[in-house]
Design a protein around this motif. Sequence first.
Motif, PDB file in Angstrom:
ATOM      1  N   HIS A   1      13.175  -3.430  -4.809  1.00 22.77           N
ATOM      2  CA  HIS A   1      13.601  -2.741  -3.585  1.00 22.77           C
ATOM      3  C   HIS A   1      13.369  -3.639  -2.389  1.00 22.77           C
ATOM      4  O   HIS A   1      12.369  -4.358  -2.313  1.00 22.77           O
ATOM      5  CB  HIS A   1      12.813  -1.444  -3.394  1.00 22.77           C
ATOM      6  N   GLY A   2      14.289  -3.571  -1.440  1.00 20.84           N
ATOM      7  CA  GLY A   2      14.100  -4.230  -0.156  1.00 20.84           C
ATOM      8  C   GLY A   2      14.766  -3.415   0.927  1.00 20.84           C
ATOM      9  O   GLY A   2      15.806  -2.778   0.689  1.00 20.84           O
ATOM     10  N   PHE A   3      14.164  -3.429   2.108  1.00 17.14           N
ATOM     11  CA  PHE A   3      14.691  -2.680   3.242  1.00 17.14           C
ATOM     12  C   PHE A   3      14.965  -3.641   4.386  1.00 17.14           C
ATOM     13  O   PHE A   3      14.180  -4.549   4.645  1.00 17.14           O
ATOM     14  CB  PHE A   3      13.681  -1.616   3.676  1.00 17.14           C
TER      15      PHE A   3
ATOM     16  N   ASP B   1       0.815  -1.214   0.000  1.00 15.23           N
ATOM     17  CA  ASP B   1       0.000   0.000   0.000  1.00 15.23           C
ATOM     18  C   ASP B   1       0.852   1.269   0.000  1.00 15.23           C
ATOM     19  O   ASP B   1       0.427   2.309  -0.534  1.00 15.23           O
ATOM     20  CB  ASP B   1      -0.934   0.007   1.206  1.00 15.23           C
ATOM     21  N   GLN B   2       2.050   1.198   0.564  1.00 16.57           N
ATOM     22  CA  GLN B   2       2.930   2.370   0.606  1.00 16.57           C
ATOM     23  C   GLN B   2       3.463   2.746  -0.777  1.00 16.57           C
ATOM     24  O   GLN B   2       3.988   3.858  -0.948  1.00 16.57           O
ATOM     25  CB  GLN B   2       4.083   2.109   1.578  1.00 16.57           C
TER      26      GLN B   2
ATOM     27  N   HIS C   1      11.200   5.669   1.640  1.00 11.51           N
ATOM     28  CA  HIS C   1      10.552   5.392   0.359  1.00 11.51           C
ATOM     29  C   HIS C   1      10.574   6.554  -0.636  1.00 11.51           C
ATOM     30  O   HIS C   1      10.665   6.310  -1.856  1.00 11.51           O
ATOM     31  CB  HIS C   1       9.110   4.937   0.576  1.00 11.51           C
ATOM     32  N   PRO C   2      10.481   7.821  -0.195  1.00 15.03           N
ATOM     33  CA  PRO C   2      10.470   8.895  -1.203  1.00 15.03           C
ATOM     34  C   PRO C   2      11.651   8.855  -2.175  1.00 15.03           C
ATOM     35  O   PRO C   2      11.426   8.914  -3.403  1.00 15.03           O
ATOM     36  CB  PRO C   2      10.441  10.164  -0.355  1.00 15.03           C
ATOM     37  N   PRO C   3      12.916   8.732  -1.724  1.00 17.42           N
ATOM     38  CA  PRO C   3      13.990   8.652  -2.716  1.00 17.42           C
ATOM     39  C   PRO C   3      13.978   7.351  -3.521  1.00 17.42           C
ATOM     40  O   PRO C   3      14.451   7.321  -4.659  1.00 17.42           O
ATOM     41  CB  PRO C   3      15.270   8.769  -1.881  1.00 17.42           C
ATOM     42  N   VAL C   4      13.409   6.283  -2.951  1.00 13.23           N
ATOM     43  CA  VAL C   4      13.289   5.036  -3.711  1.00 13.23           C
ATOM     44  C   VAL C   4      12.330   5.227  -4.882  1.00 13.23           C
ATOM     45  O   VAL C   4      12.618   4.835  -6.023  1.00 13.23           O
ATOM     46  CB  VAL C   4      12.812   3.878  -2.803  1.00 13.23           C
ATOM     47  N   LYS C   5      11.196   5.850  -4.615  1.00 13.47           N
ATOM     48  CA  LYS C   5      10.213   6.085  -5.677  1.00 13.47           C
ATOM     49  C   LYS C   5      10.775   7.005  -6.753  1.00 13.47           C
ATOM     50  O   LYS C   5      10.544   6.788  -7.953  1.00 13.47           O
ATOM     51  CB  LYS C   5       8.936   6.669  -5.076  1.00 13.47           C
TER      52      LYS C   5
END
Length: 281
Positions: free
Chosen positions: A131-133, A65-66, A264-268
Amino acid sequence: MTRNGHGEKLSYYQLGRTAIFACQADQRFSYCCYIPEGYEENGTRRYPLAVLIHGSTRTVDSLRDQFIDFAEANQCVVLVPLFPCGIGEPGDTHNYKRILYRGIRYDLLVLAMIEEIGELYRLDAEKVLMHGFSGGGQFVHRFFYLHPERLLAVSIGAPGVVTLPDPDKPWWLGTGHLKSIFGRDLDLSEMRKVAVQMVIGGDDIETWDVTVAPSSSNWMEGINETGVTRVDRLRSLERAFLSLDIPVRFDVVPGVEHIGHLVHPPVKEFFASALARRQNL
């Protein structure tokens, strides 16, 4: 979509925020997706795919959802695999991070899930975003070593333990004996074609859950030598990549601790840039 919520070909559970489905290749594992609202069952457009790998808490639906805003803005399908705790060993939380665990190839499971949803949706998934965190960050950089040809871009988020691309160190300290373990060697020429991001919070400096004790199932001699904190360890991985002429975009999010959604913002933005570059080729 028809009035009862179903599409012409797909069910209500296969559209938008999908249900969690068992992977047909191995039903111990499952996945959920997000399908953009603009998806047309009878259209011709092919959709890029972003694969998100969860951390140890396995909160796959919230992770999915994010990224809905990204999926809608870029008309991109999102796939989030679920690898439950305790597979093969009650209470174990680490198994998938190592790629190979008691005969289970988690990398091949992800590829099987991509193939499975590719039979339902029109995907442009020969090369995916990934992506993975945290624990997911461990998975994705090891997946990168094994399958760079399947990645358009890889985002490695705050792994607690890193595997260096060093053939003189045993797996999973390094990439020694990769051929005998996985059937393939590092392909540096393919790795250099993949856009690579490393991302971490600037305050991700706790050590209690990073230092590996000899009693841990993750223990190997030398496992803690890449640094004291996650920032240190990710910088060690960056230096190793740069030494092999693999370009890295390194994003530090100021004031953020070990909290996945806050990076997440820089990932997107990184993913959107990778998609834009592909469209311009």
